[in-house]
Enzyme design. Structure first.
Site, PDB file in Angstrom:
ATOM      1  N   ASP A 270      27.541  17.209  32.896  1.00 44.04           N
ATOM      2  CA  ASP A 270      26.654  18.319  33.188  1.00 44.04           C
ATOM      3  C   ASP A 270      25.396  18.140  32.330  1.00 44.04           C
ATOM      4  O   ASP A 270      25.323  17.286  31.451  1.00 44.04           O
ATOM      5  CB  ASP A 270      27.380  19.658  32.935  1.00 44.04           C
ATOM      6  CG  ASP A 270      26.746  20.797  33.715  1.00 44.04           C
ATOM      7  OD1 ASP A 270      27.430  21.794  33.965  1.00 44.04           O
ATOM      8  OD2 ASP A 270      25.557  20.671  34.074  1.00 44.04           O
TER       9      ASP A 270
HETATM   10  C1  GLC Z   1      23.619  23.232  35.197  1.00 44.38           C
HETATM   11  C2  GLC Z   1      24.957  23.612  35.801  1.00 44.38           C
HETATM   12  C3  GLC Z   1      25.444  22.669  36.866  1.00 44.38           C
HETATM   13  C4  GLC Z   1      24.259  22.102  37.621  1.00 44.38           C
HETATM   14  C5  GLC Z   1      23.468  21.232  36.654  1.00 44.38           C
HETATM   15  C6  GLC Z   1      22.224  20.625  37.308  1.00 44.38           C
HETATM   16  O1  GLC Z   1      23.648  23.408  33.818  1.00 44.38           O
HETATM   17  O2  GLC Z   1      26.023  23.833  34.883  1.00 44.38           O
HETATM   18  O3  GLC Z   1      26.332  23.419  37.714  1.00 44.38           O
HETATM   19  O4  GLC Z   1      24.703  21.324  38.726  1.00 44.38           O
HETATM   20  O5  GLC Z   1      23.080  21.944  35.491  1.00 44.38           O
HETATM   21  O6  GLC Z   1      21.334  21.635  37.629  1.00 44.38           O
END
Ligand code: GLC
Length: 715
Positions: A270
């Protein structure tokens, strides 16, 4: 058909260490920095670009995918020494231009085919914007509506979560490798692996204390279903599970996900989750974080460039074995080849039928909304009704779409007022744009029914949006009570993203429709349900509590040691001295404008040997469902089991089958289920999946309180 594995080895054998690390690096697409980005691409120093400028993609405005610049950047990558294309990723969560209901609402439709069809259309729209890869489905089952991200997931049940996982993955990707390669098919991403929905107190990003027993039987099934459906990627979650920071957990990522489940795609972290290992007290610095994450099984580093900055050094120091880097590269190349990214590298506009998509969004919204209460059949409203339409959501527009809608078209969204006025011009609607008490009184004096449009802003849901109180907001409770005092019958439309505690207002209402945030066509769908053109058929994918203090409150706990299973009506005061232990409305619950009767439950072969079960034999269970009302309607027939005596405590009820069927008024349907190895077993103390000998209660009905039952025996 190209031999993908052979092609991977060919490329890998030619790649320099820097080019390998480039593939493990996902950089953030910033239109203004196009020249710098092209430089990285030309040198093979990027494997992917994330089309989004913030980790809080849920609600912050994101620049639209800049196709011209994306193609320019891609051309630079194709000019690189090995010409490996970039894979473009973006949060396409429940729609793109056309927004479908939030995933928690979609799960409440209990209609896997409709969900799949909605995501097929979403893939058409997103790929038209040059997107190859979406960071969805979010598969974090959760029992805690304080957690703002529960709206992104499939609700509280692992079985429903597994069915939803399959629908979304195959909707985005297609059903086989031939389809994966085609335009309008996106690589999907099962997230956030794993246990994020158990964040303590519903506080986002926090610790999740989960035993291996619960992890495997409750949090893992939806991810297993995604892997079994061919999901291309998995995203490691921010949280930790019982001391294991997921992004660096060899047990969770390598042993469980990649080896035991056989996942052969790649794990993307993430946003910034590699460097966050420092915050989690696992890494001393960014270099140490890169070492732990890569060796732990996180293949691609989203955004923080820890891999780019330190992996070469770590490899030369022998702290990261080159085999680990090669394995991560293999997985990324495998997905790029399997999903035809070379052929789809540059964008191609392919028309899609927007009107058809909006029509599907309306049909989907109609099937997601849940009729919770309909005293004296106050609903549907008559066409000559005189209604006072009041409350904070009367004129809401953007909020109807819900959170995580980066590419939505708010100007195409009707408000609840606009939809009722345009679809039902013969109805007298007293409403006003300014919220004043005098106005409200005068309108209610004139009307015969009050429609209270209650709800929450989309900004109160999604990432980083946990709430300590999830009861109906005080000002809305006051509004209900003031309106009630004026003596007219009242209906509430609940346009919330998350489940909320309704004890404070439920007694004042004769009718309640939980609309969720159901996307672009929330209002037109609600209008047709209010006035009976559509018969509601949604069922709750997540328990509605009475008050915050009951949380976590869910339908499938093990039977308690003493008679205190309040959820199932055991008498208080053992659950609480001050509130009933029962939910406001239970899992799987939802009414219709008609009624259904269950009868003639039959079980073929009430006893089957364990050997036969292990070899694929199943119990065939069928039930007759009759539409005893005077309108046609859809019913979600649900099958629950209870493993009565087992080596571990087992849930009081477990959903193990459901079928949504349309039954015309006065007619009956026979619905059949099959129960076997994959439904009757569980992961035991030894972390192995087995079916055990003994009796199982089975129940069939229209919600988790189903009481038409029988017993089956594995002997
Ligand atoms: C965010 C979220 C994730 C998302 C990623 C990219 O922090 O936790 O669900 O896909 O970043 O935006």
């Amino acid at each position: 058909m190209m031999d993908i594995e052979k092609r991977i080895e060919e490329l890998l054998s030619q790649m320099t260490l820097e080019e390998k690390i480039g593939q493990l690096t996902q950089r953030i697409f910033k239109g203004a920095e196009i020249e710098q980005m092209k430089e990285f691409a030309r040198k093979g120093q990027a494997g992917s670009y994330l089309l989004g400028s913030t980790a809080f993609g849920s609600d912050v405005y994101q620049e639209r995918p800049l196709i011209g610049l994306m193609d320019e950047l891609q051309e630079a990558a194709l000019e690189s020494r090995l010409g490996i294309p970039l894979i473009y990723g973006r949060d396409v969560i429940h729609g793109h231009r056309t927004v479908f209901p939030i995933p928690l609402a979609l799960a409440s439709s209990f209609n896997p085919d409709m969900i799949k069809k909605s995501y097929r259309m979403t893939a058409e729209e997103a790929s038209d914007d040059g997107i190859h890869w979406t960071f969805a489905p979010m598969l974090d089952v959760s029992r805690d509506p304080r957690w703002g991200r529960c709206i992104e997931g499939p609700g509280e049940d692992p079985y429903l979560g597994s069915i939803v996982a399959k629908s979304i993955v195959t909707g985005f990707q297609g059903d086989n490798e031939e389809e994966y390669k085609q335009r309008q098919h996106l690589a999907a991403c099962a997230k956030h692996y794993i246990g994020y929905g158990a964040s303590e107190g519903g506080r986002d990003y926090h610790r999740a204390e989960i035993s291996d027993y619960s992890l495997r039987n409750y949090y893992l099934p939806a991810f297993k279903a995604a892997v079994d459906s061919g999901v291309a990627t998995v995203m490691s979650s921010f949280n930790e599970v019982s001391g294991e920071a997921v992004t660096a957990s060899e047990y969770l990522l390598k042993d469980l996900l990649k080896t035991e489940l056989g996942f052969d795609g790649f794990v993307v972290t993430d946003w910034g989750a590699v460097w966050q290992l420092i915050l989690q007290g696992r890494a001393t610095d960014r270099k140490d974080a890169a070492r732990l994450a890569l060796n732990g099984g996180s293949d691609m580093d989203m955004e923080d460039n820890c891999y780019w900055d330190y992996l070469a050094e770590l490899a030369l120091e022998g702290k990261v074995p080159i085999e680990n880097i090669d394995e991560a590269v293999r997985r990324i190349l495998r997905i790029k080849l399997r999903f035809g990214i070379w052929e789809k590298a540059l964008s191609e506009r392919i028309d899609y039928d927007s009107e058809l998509h909006y029509d599907q969004s309306k049909k989907m919204a109609e099937e997601c909304m849940v009729l919770l209460k309909n005293e004296d059949n106050i609903l549907p409203l008559k066409k000559d009704a005189k209604i006072a339409l009041i409350g904070p959501m009367v004129n809401a527009r953007r909020s109807l779409l819900g959170s995580w809608t980066l590419d939505c078209e708010p100007d195409k969204v009707s408000t609840i007022k606009e939809a009722i006025l345009s679809q039902y011009p013969e109805v007298t609607v007293y409403t006003t744009n300014e919220e004043s008490y005098d106005n409200m009184i005068s309108m209610i004096y004139e009307c015969d029914t009050v429609v209270l449009a209650l709800g929450e802003s989309y900004l109160m849901t999604g990432e980083g949006k946990s709430l300590a109180y999830i009861d109906v907001p005080k000002e809305q409770e006051e509004l209900v009570k003031k309106a009630y005092a004026l003596g007219k019958p009242m209906i509430a439309t609940m346009t919330f993203g998350r489940p909320i505690g309704m004890q404070s207002i439920e007694p004042y209402l004769k009718g309640i429709i939980y609309t969720w945030h159901s996307g672009s066509m929330t209002a037109p769908a609600l209008a047709d349900i209010l006035f009976g053109k559509v018969n509601p058929s949604g069922k709750l994918a997540m328990t509605l509590p009475r008050v915050t203090g009951q949380i976590p409150l869910y339908y499938n706990p093990p039977r308690a040691s003493r008679r205190c299973n309040g959820y199932y009506g055991d008498p208080n005061p053992i659950n609480y001295q001050d509130v009933s232990g029962r939910p406001m409305y239970p899992f799987g619950y939802g009414l219709s404008y008609t009624t259904f009767e269950y009868s003639n439950l039959t079980v073929e072969n009430k006893e089957i040997s364990l050997d036969k079960i292990n070899n694929g034999d199943k119990f065939a269970i069928s039930v007759e469902v009759t539409n005893t009302g005077d309108v046609d309607g859809m019913e979600t027939v649900q099958l629950y089991i209870h493993d009565k005596i087992a080596s571990m405590t087992r849930p009081i009820r477990e959903l193990k089958g459901f079928k949504k069927v349309m039954i015309k008024k006065g007619e009956s349907a026979r619905v059949t289920f099959n129960l076997g190895y994959s439904e009757l077993g569980f992961y035991g103390r030894d972390s192995k999946y087995n079916v055990e000998l003994g009796e199982f209660d089975i129940y069939v009905g229209g919600n988790c309180y189903a009481d038409l039952g029988d017993i089956i025996i594995v002997k």
